[in-house]
Design a protein around this motif. Structure first.
Motif: not given
Length: 375
Positions: A49-70
């Motif tokens: 559960g810890w890994l899922v939570t942290v990995a999902w946050r990393r994914f969302l952070d990367a998605t938000r940082a990329d305007a082309a993938r908003r």
């Protein structure tokens, strides 16, 4: 906690939530780095559960940082509240993804070791004796290839098994024992899919791996099967492999890995090379030829015929095959020596040595040629 066992299920959770494979795999790798840093001091109650939570946050952070993938970010669900991870096993999905037919065998193997095996890029590169940058590019291309793949239809088990078989055949290099890793992954696959060929491949790996310590002499040279010290074979591993094979064969759905394992079991059953049941081995090769039609299988069958019915019979079988086949010259050399033609055997051993694909095999064949030339 074994991170490598959690990796495929965590990637699978992210993929089911809407992340493409490449982004999910990158996010999970970031989460694993964070786990290595923090878990020794603050171990989580629910590691997955810890890994899922942290990995999902990393994914969302990367998605938000990329305007082309908003637009993609808008499509995914909101970030979940940290808590126990659902016990959904996504390992099988990842096996099929990594063995996708659009990938080359080399890329499929590398991606399987990374996503399912949980190995780092450096470990995989060391195992294959290539620069880390080269392996990183190979894995990156493979991830891009399968990023858009969805699983509306069941995957091809045969392709998954072929990839695992390729991993096993790589043996050992660097700090990762790929043969042992292939056995671990095949055991894992056997827990999520009930198929006799999965059992057949696991049995084959165990029976071959049981002979590993006897294959190399003290000076590093190869020891042929007939000359191996069978006291050094791992009897517990052989017993396990035979039991798994017998269960698979009892289901009466014969496949090529089961047939190969049956041949390996007959070799393991002989207390001495002279006690090998070559007649029954020929019969299993007949089944393999029927199942595969492989010229390489026919080449190995020629050796078995030469043992069961004499060298002349083996040479007659060999004469029906293409001389350009890998190891053809080595087989011809062996059978000619068994037939008493040392001159032809020495010449063919030397030819086989020139064509050998690795240094250990080349050294062994060169020694055989020298032994006959100086005899």
């Amino acid at each position: 906690m074994n991170f490598r066992e959690l990796t495929p299920s965590v990637i699978g959770v992210l993929v089911r939530r809407g992340a493409d494979f490449a982004a999910a795999e990158d996010a999970v790798q970031d989460a694993l780095v964070e786990a290595v840093r923090t878990w020794p001091t603050y171990p989580p109650r629910d590691p997955k559960g810890w890994l899922v939570t942290v990995a999902w946050r990393r994914f969302l952070d990367a998605t938000r940082a990329d305007a082309a993938r908003r637009r993609r970010e808008d499509a995914v669900s909101e970030e979940p509240v940290p808590g126990p991870a659902l016990e959904t096993d996504d390992t099988l999905r990842l096996y099929f993804l990594c063995a996708h037919p659009s990938l080359t065998p080399a890329s499929a193997v590398a991606l399987t070791l990374r996503a399912v095996g949980g190995l780092t890029t450096r470990q995989i590169a060391d195992a294959y004796l290539v620069p880390e940058a080269t392996m990183a590019q190979r894995i990156s291309r493979a991830k891009r290839t399968v990023s858009g793949v969805r699983f509306e239809q069941p995957g091809d088990v045969a392709t998954v098994l072929r990839v695992l078989y390729l991993v096993f055949n790589e043996g050992y290099s660097g700090d990762v024992d790929l043969a042992a890793e292939a056995i671990r992954l095949t055991r894992q696959l056997a827990t999520v899919i009930d198929h006799p060929e999965v059992s057949g491949l696991l049995a084959l790996m165990l029976l071959h791996h049981a002979r590993r310590d006897a294959r190399i002499a003290g000076d590093g040279s190869l020891v042929p099967l007939a000359a191996q010290d069978r006291g050094r074979w791992d009897t517990a591993m052989i017993t396990e492999g035979v039991a798994i094979l017998q269960t698979a064969l009892s289901r009466d759905r014969l496949g090529e890995f089961q047939a190969q394992a049956a041949i390996a079991a007959l070799h393991a059953d002989a207390q001495d090379a002279t006690e090998t049941d070559w007649v029954q081995i020929v019969e299993w090769y007949d089944e393999l030829v029927r199942l595969t039609g492989s010229p390489v299988v026919r080449l190995n069958r020629a050796v078995a015929v030469g043992e069961a019915d004499g060298a002349r019979a083996g040479l007659a079988e060999l004469a029906t095959l293409d001389p350009s086949l890998p190891r053809y010259a080595a087989v011809a050399a062996y059978l000619h020596e068994r037939d008493g033609d040392r001159t032809a055997a020495a010449r063919l051993y030397a030819e086989a040595a020139r064509k050998a694909s690795n240094a250990a095999e080349r050294d062994h064949l060169t020694r055989q040629a020298a032994r006959l030339n100086t005899g």
